[in-house]
Design a protein around this motif. Sequence first.
Motif, PDB file in Angstrom:
ATOM      1  N   GLY A 192     -18.857 -11.483 -11.216  1.00  0.00           N
ATOM      2  CA  GLY A 192     -19.384 -11.495  -9.910  1.00  0.00           C
ATOM      3  C   GLY A 192     -18.660 -11.718  -8.609  1.00  0.00           C
ATOM      4  O   GLY A 192     -18.789 -11.509  -7.580  1.00  0.00           O
ATOM      5  N   PHE A 193     -17.433 -12.693  -8.925  1.00  0.00           N
ATOM      6  CA  PHE A 193     -16.731 -12.595  -7.740  1.00  0.00           C
ATOM      7  C   PHE A 193     -16.084 -11.646  -7.358  1.00  0.00           C
ATOM      8  O   PHE A 193     -15.793 -11.456  -6.033  1.00  0.00           O
ATOM      9  CB  PHE A 193     -15.485 -13.805  -8.413  1.00  0.00           C
ATOM     10  CG  PHE A 193     -14.397 -13.928  -7.264  1.00  0.00           C
ATOM     11  CD1 PHE A 193     -14.426 -14.689  -6.272  1.00  0.00           C
ATOM     12  CD2 PHE A 193     -12.937 -13.113  -7.262  1.00  0.00           C
ATOM     13  CE1 PHE A 193     -13.411 -14.764  -5.139  1.00  0.00           C
ATOM     14  CE2 PHE A 193     -12.047 -13.450  -6.501  1.00  0.00           C
ATOM     15  CZ  PHE A 193     -12.296 -14.310  -5.412  1.00  0.00           C
ATOM     16  N   LEU A 194     -15.996 -10.346  -8.245  1.00  0.00           N
ATOM     17  CA  LEU A 194     -15.299  -9.267  -7.872  1.00  0.00           C
ATOM     18  C   LEU A 194     -16.356  -8.138  -7.512  1.00  0.00           C
ATOM     19  O   LEU A 194     -16.301  -7.075  -7.420  1.00  0.00           O
ATOM     20  CB  LEU A 194     -14.443  -8.723  -9.012  1.00  0.00           C
ATOM     21  CG  LEU A 194     -13.219  -9.521  -9.202  1.00  0.00           C
ATOM     22  CD1 LEU A 194     -12.175  -9.214 -10.253  1.00  0.00           C
ATOM     23  CD2 LEU A 194     -12.449  -9.407  -7.901  1.00  0.00           C
ATOM     24  N   GLY A 195     -17.563  -8.580  -7.499  1.00  0.00           N
ATOM     25  CA  GLY A 195     -19.021  -7.780  -6.677  1.00  0.00           C
ATOM     26  C   GLY A 195     -19.675  -7.250  -7.753  1.00  0.00           C
ATOM     27  O   GLY A 195     -20.523  -6.237  -7.359  1.00  0.00           O
ATOM     28  N   ARG A 196     -19.441  -7.630  -8.971  1.00  0.00           N
ATOM     29  CA  ARG A 196     -20.268  -6.823 -10.162  1.00  0.00           C
ATOM     30  C   ARG A 196     -21.778  -7.757 -10.252  1.00  0.00           C
ATOM     31  O   ARG A 196     -21.568  -9.173 -10.168  1.00  0.00           O
ATOM     32  CB  ARG A 196     -19.753  -6.684 -11.357  1.00  0.00           C
ATOM     33  CG  ARG A 196     -18.877  -5.269 -11.428  1.00  0.00           C
ATOM     34  CD  ARG A 196     -17.640  -5.213 -10.867  1.00  0.00           C
ATOM     35  NE  ARG A 196     -16.892  -4.368 -11.188  1.00  0.00           N
ATOM     36  CZ  ARG A 196     -15.533  -3.942 -10.498  1.00  0.00           C
ATOM     37  NH1 ARG A 196     -15.357  -4.663  -9.274  1.00  0.00           N
ATOM     38  NH2 ARG A 196     -14.775  -3.113 -11.080  1.00  0.00           N
ATOM     39  N   GLU A 197     -22.818  -7.289 -10.886  1.00  0.00           N
ATOM     40  CA  GLU A 197     -23.847  -8.011 -11.134  1.00  0.00           C
ATOM     41  C   GLU A 197     -23.813  -8.400 -12.559  1.00  0.00           C
ATOM     42  O   GLU A 197     -24.005  -7.635 -13.717  1.00  0.00           O
ATOM     43  CB  GLU A 197     -25.331  -7.287 -10.965  1.00  0.00           C
ATOM     44  CG  GLU A 197     -26.223  -8.111 -11.020  1.00  0.00           C
ATOM     45  CD  GLU A 197     -26.546  -9.010 -10.122  1.00  0.00           C
ATOM     46  OE1 GLU A 197     -27.011 -10.057 -10.368  1.00  0.00           O
ATOM     47  OE2 GLU A 197     -26.390  -8.748  -8.854  1.00  0.00           O
ATOM     48  N   GLU A 232     -18.797 -10.754  -2.916  1.00  0.00           N
ATOM     49  CA  GLU A 232     -18.956 -11.404  -4.282  1.00  0.00           C
ATOM     50  C   GLU A 232     -20.491 -11.538  -4.415  1.00  0.00           C
ATOM     51  O   GLU A 232     -21.163 -11.649  -3.355  1.00  0.00           O
ATOM     52  CB  GLU A 232     -18.383 -12.934  -3.844  1.00  0.00           C
ATOM     53  CG  GLU A 232     -18.540 -13.797  -5.119  1.00  0.00           C
ATOM     54  CD  GLU A 232     -17.846 -15.302  -4.849  1.00  0.00           C
ATOM     55  OE1 GLU A 232     -18.131 -15.972  -5.904  1.00  0.00           O
ATOM     56  OE2 GLU A 232     -17.209 -15.197  -3.788  1.00  0.00           O
ATOM     57  N   VAL A 233     -20.688 -11.266  -5.767  1.00  0.00           N
ATOM     58  CA  VAL A 233     -22.170 -11.672  -6.070  1.00  0.00           C
ATOM     59  C   VAL A 233     -22.574 -13.164  -6.552  1.00  0.00           C
ATOM     60  O   VAL A 233     -21.742 -13.508  -7.547  1.00  0.00           O
ATOM     61  CB  VAL A 233     -22.377 -10.401  -7.272  1.00  0.00           C
ATOM     62  CG1 VAL A 233     -24.205 -10.781  -7.976  1.00  0.00           C
ATOM     63  CG2 VAL A 233     -22.240  -9.251  -6.768  1.00  0.00           C
ATOM     64  N   PRO A 234     -23.328 -13.734  -6.029  1.00  0.00           N
ATOM     65  CA  PRO A 234     -23.353 -15.280  -6.588  1.00  0.00           C
ATOM     66  C   PRO A 234     -23.799 -15.231  -8.025  1.00  0.00           C
ATOM     67  O   PRO A 234     -24.712 -14.179  -8.463  1.00  0.00           O
ATOM     68  CB  PRO A 234     -24.608 -15.815  -5.680  1.00  0.00           C
ATOM     69  CG  PRO A 234     -24.802 -14.617  -4.558  1.00  0.00           C
ATOM     70  CD  PRO A 234     -24.159 -13.216  -4.963  1.00  0.00           C
ATOM     71  N   VAL A 235     -23.529 -16.127  -8.736  1.00  0.00           N
ATOM     72  CA  VAL A 235     -23.823 -16.263  -9.977  1.00  0.00           C
ATOM     73  C   VAL A 235     -24.034 -17.713 -10.191  1.00  0.00           C
ATOM     74  O   VAL A 235     -23.137 -18.755  -9.507  1.00  0.00           O
ATOM     75  CB  VAL A 235     -22.719 -15.787 -11.191  1.00  0.00           C
ATOM     76  CG1 VAL A 235     -22.705 -14.448 -11.122  1.00  0.00           C
ATOM     77  CG2 VAL A 235     -21.635 -16.313 -11.145  1.00  0.00           C
ATOM     78  N   PRO A 236     -24.854 -18.227 -11.384  1.00  0.00           N
ATOM     79  CA  PRO A 236     -24.913 -19.753 -11.440  1.00  0.00           C
ATOM     80  C   PRO A 236     -23.648 -20.320 -11.885  1.00  0.00           C
ATOM     81  O   PRO A 236     -22.745 -19.766 -12.336  1.00  0.00           O
ATOM     82  CB  PRO A 236     -25.918 -19.912 -12.722  1.00  0.00           C
ATOM     83  CG  PRO A 236     -26.301 -18.491 -12.696  1.00  0.00           C
ATOM     84  CD  PRO A 236     -25.534 -17.473 -12.001  1.00  0.00           C
TER      85      PRO A 236
END
Length: 181
Positions: A173-178, A158-162
């Motif tokens: 983001g949960f699936l690893g994309r920016e 997971e990539v953190p997002v606001p």
Amino acid sequence: MTTAVDHLESVLDKTAALIAEVRAEQGALPTPCPGYDVSALVGHQVEWVSRFADALAGGPATPQPGLLAGDQFRAAAERAVAALRAGASDREVSLGGDPLPGAAVAGMMLMEYITHGWDLAEATGQPIPFSEDEAEAALATGRSMLTPELRGDAFAFEVPVPDDASAVDRLVGFLGREPRA
């Protein structure tokens, strides 16, 4: 009231439209999905929507040679939605491994096609067509199915997002994309 199948039908229609807009010269462009250029991603989407449709409908469709990728995708998507509306949501479905509830397969498809639709739109400069409701439903499915031990292989970390990011950005983001800024 919008059902899960209604969301999926809308997402598949939007994904088919994204595929239909891909130009031949865009085929080698990289996508946010690791290991896939635009051509490979379109092929992956067409192949898997066909697999999902075959599983949901209980068998393979009659081959239709000569169809463009967008038309192949749309035909298989329509077949999958028809099977779900005819009761596949309420029975076990096999995608080659252990049987899964049909409703879970529909949720997987929702997550798959929003995310890969986003990948395709990002790579080809198309607008992201998915609604907040569609992405929220996909994110709920993802959170219920994608456990930490499944990460690192088929699914990125997971990539953190606001917290106030759009549902589409939170899903990718949960699936690893920016997500884009």
